[in-house]
Design an enzyme around this catalytic site. Structure first.
Site, PDB file in Angstrom:
ATOM      1  N   GLU A 114      -8.724  64.071  27.941  1.00 27.53           N
ATOM      2  CA  GLU A 114      -7.653  64.870  27.365  1.00 27.53           C
ATOM      3  C   GLU A 114      -6.785  63.988  26.480  1.00 27.53           C
ATOM      4  OE1 GLU A 114      -3.877  67.627  28.830  1.00 27.53           O
ATOM      5  OE2 GLU A 114      -4.792  66.180  30.191  1.00 27.53           O
ATOM      6  N   GLU A 147       4.823  72.649  28.123  1.00 23.45           N
ATOM      7  CA  GLU A 147       4.796  72.389  29.551  1.00 23.45           C
ATOM      8  C   GLU A 147       6.255  72.364  30.034  1.00 23.45           C
ATOM      9  OE1 GLU A 147       0.743  69.910  30.457  1.00 23.45           O
ATOM     10  OE2 GLU A 147       2.537  68.735  29.952  1.00 23.45           O
TER      11      GLU A 147
END
Length: 374
Positions: free
Chosen positions: A150, A233
Site C-alpha cells: 500500500e 481517514e
C-alpha cells in the site's frame, strides 16, 4: 487489522437516496445518500464511491454526487494512537471483488506507460483526520483480498496522528517535498508520503510514486497495480469533509514482464528453498520456517503457500502474517523481512494445536514458484 477490515468494503447496498441536485464541485445528477456500513455506488460510469465504515459501530453517512462525496454524518470516534473509524473513498480499479466499470486494472507495472490522477478536497476545522490517496499493488493480479503493498499519499494531516512505521527520508515528487514513512500494519507493507502542509488539490503522476516505491525495493516491475483510491481517514469528527472531484487514467503500452510462474521453471531449478523445523508434543507444536532466495535477483515482497497435514491448526505467529483456511496456509512477510537478497534468508515461526500424530508439510511455493527443501 485496519487494512483488512477496510478492504471488506466491497459491493454494498444503498440505504437511501435523495433527489437534491446539489453538486460538491460542479453540476451533478441526483445525489445518493449512503449510510449502510459498506455501501457503495458508481459515479460517471467509471468510479466507485464507498462508505467503508469499518472502525466503529456508530453511524456514518456520505452524500454522493456525480463528482465525489461529502461526509454528512459521523457519530463514531477512535483514539488517535490507533486506527481510524473508516475510509470513505472513491476508487478506480478492483477492491475486494468490487471493480469499477470498464477498468483496465489490475495491470502489471511494467506495462504502464502512464498513470495520472487529479483530486480536489474540501476540508473542515476542529477534526482529526487525514486526506489520503491510496495506491494498491500486489505480486499477482488480485481482484479480491488484501494486497501486499500500500502506497499512502497524505495530502492533509490534522491532529496527533501519524503514518504506519517510521520516517526513512524525504523525496521530491509532484513538484513537492514529501516526508517518507515505511512500515507494516501486520497485514500489508506500507510506504507513506506525507505533505508538510495541507494540499487541497493535486494533479500528478501516480506512476512517479509507484516508481519511487519500486526504487526503494518494496516492489518490482512484475507486480500489479490493482486500484487507486482517494478519501478520508477520520479519527474524531469530520462532518463536511468532501472529495469535490476525482479522476484517474492508467494507460498500457509499457514493456510487459512475465508474471510469477505458477509451476517450477522448465530447467527444474527453483529460485527458493525452505527449511522447516518443528517441535511437537501431545497436543501442540511449534515450527521455525526459513526461506532462502536461491535466485540471482532480489525478492521484494513474498508470500509462502503450503498445506498443513490434517489435525494441525496455527494459533499464533511471529515475523510473518500467517493465515489458514482448512489445511491451506498463507504466510506473508512483515515490514522488516520483505526483501530477500540473492542467497539471503527470511525466517518466521508459529505455534499451533495438534490432534493426532505429527508430520511436516511436504511442499512449498513462494510467490507462485515451487521451492526446494533444505
Amino acid at each position: 487489522m485496519k487494512r483488512q477490515l477496510r478492504a471488506l468494503a466491497a459491493a454494498g447496498l444503498l440505504l437511501t437516496s435523495s433527489l437534491v441536485a446539489v453538486a460538491l464541485g460542479g453540476n451533478a445528477s441526483a445525489d445518493t445518500l449512503i449510510c449502510e456500513q459498506y455501501g457503495s455506488t458508481t459515479i460517471q460510469g467509471r468510479y466507485v464511491v464507498q462508505n467503508n465504515r469499518w472502525g466503529t459501530t456508530a453511524q456514518q453517512c456520505i452524500n454522493v454526487t456525480n463528482n465525489g462525496f461529502e461526509i454528512t454524518t459521523l457519530n463514531g470516534s477512535s483514539p488517535t494512537n490507533g486506527a481510524p473509524t473508516a475510509y470513505p473513498s472513491v476508487f478506480f480499479g478492483c477492491h475486494y471483488t468490487n471493480c469499477s466499470p470498464g477498468t483496465n486494472l489490475p495491470i502489471q507495472v511494467s506495462q504502464i506507460s502512464s498513470a495520472t490522477s487529479s483530486i480536489s478536497y474540501r476540508y473542515v476545522s476542529g477534526a482529526t483526520y487525514n486526506a489520503s490517496y491510496d495506491i494498491w499493488l500486489d505480486p499477482s493480479p488480485k481482484r479480491d483480498g488484501v494486497n501486499q503493498m500500500e502506497i499512502m499519499i497524505w495530502l492533509n494531516r490534522q491532529g496527533p496522528i501519524q503514518p504506519i512505521g517510521s520516517v526513512v527520508g524525504s523525496v521530491n515528487l509532484a513538484g513537492r517535498t514529501w516526508e517518507v514513512w515505511r512500515g507494516s500494519n501486520g497485514s500489508n507493507n506500507v510506504i507513506s508520503y506525507v505533505a508538510s502542509s495541507a494540499i487541497s488539490s493535486l494533479n500528478f503522476s501516480v506512476l512517479d510514486f509507484i516508481n519511487d516505491t519500486r526504487n526503494r525495493g518494496a516492489i518490482t516491475n512484475s507486480w500489479y497495480l490493482t486500484s487507486i483510491q482517494a478519501g478520508f481517514e477520520p479519527w474524531q469528527g469530520g462532518v463536511g469533509l468532501a472529495v469535490t472531484s476525482f479522476s484517474a487514467n492508467v494507460n498500457g503500452g509499457g514493456n510487459p514482464t512475465n508474471p510469477p510462474p505458477t509451476t517450477p521453471p522448465p530447467s527444474g531449478g527453483a529460485s527458493c528453498a525452505v527449511k522447516y523445523t518443528a517441535n511437537s508434543w501431545n497436543n501442540g507444536f511449534t515450527a521455525d520456517v526459513q526461506v532462502t532466495n536461491t535466485g540471482s535477483s532480489a525478492i521484494n515482497g513474498w508470500t509462502l503457500n503450503y498445506s498443513l497435514p490434517s489435525g494441525q491448526t496455527v494459533t499464533n505467529a511471529w515475523n510473518a502474517t500467517v493465515s489458514q483456511s482448512g489445511s491451506a496456509v498463507t504466510a506473508r512477510n512483515v515490514g522488516h523481512n520483505g526483501s530477500i537478497a540473492p542467497g539471503g534468508t527470511a525466517s518466521f515461526g508459529y505455534q499451533g494445536t495438534l490432534n493426532g500424530s505429527y508430520s511436516s508439510p511436504s511442499s512449498f511455493s513462494l510467490n507462485g514458484a515451487t521451492c526446494s527443501r533444505n
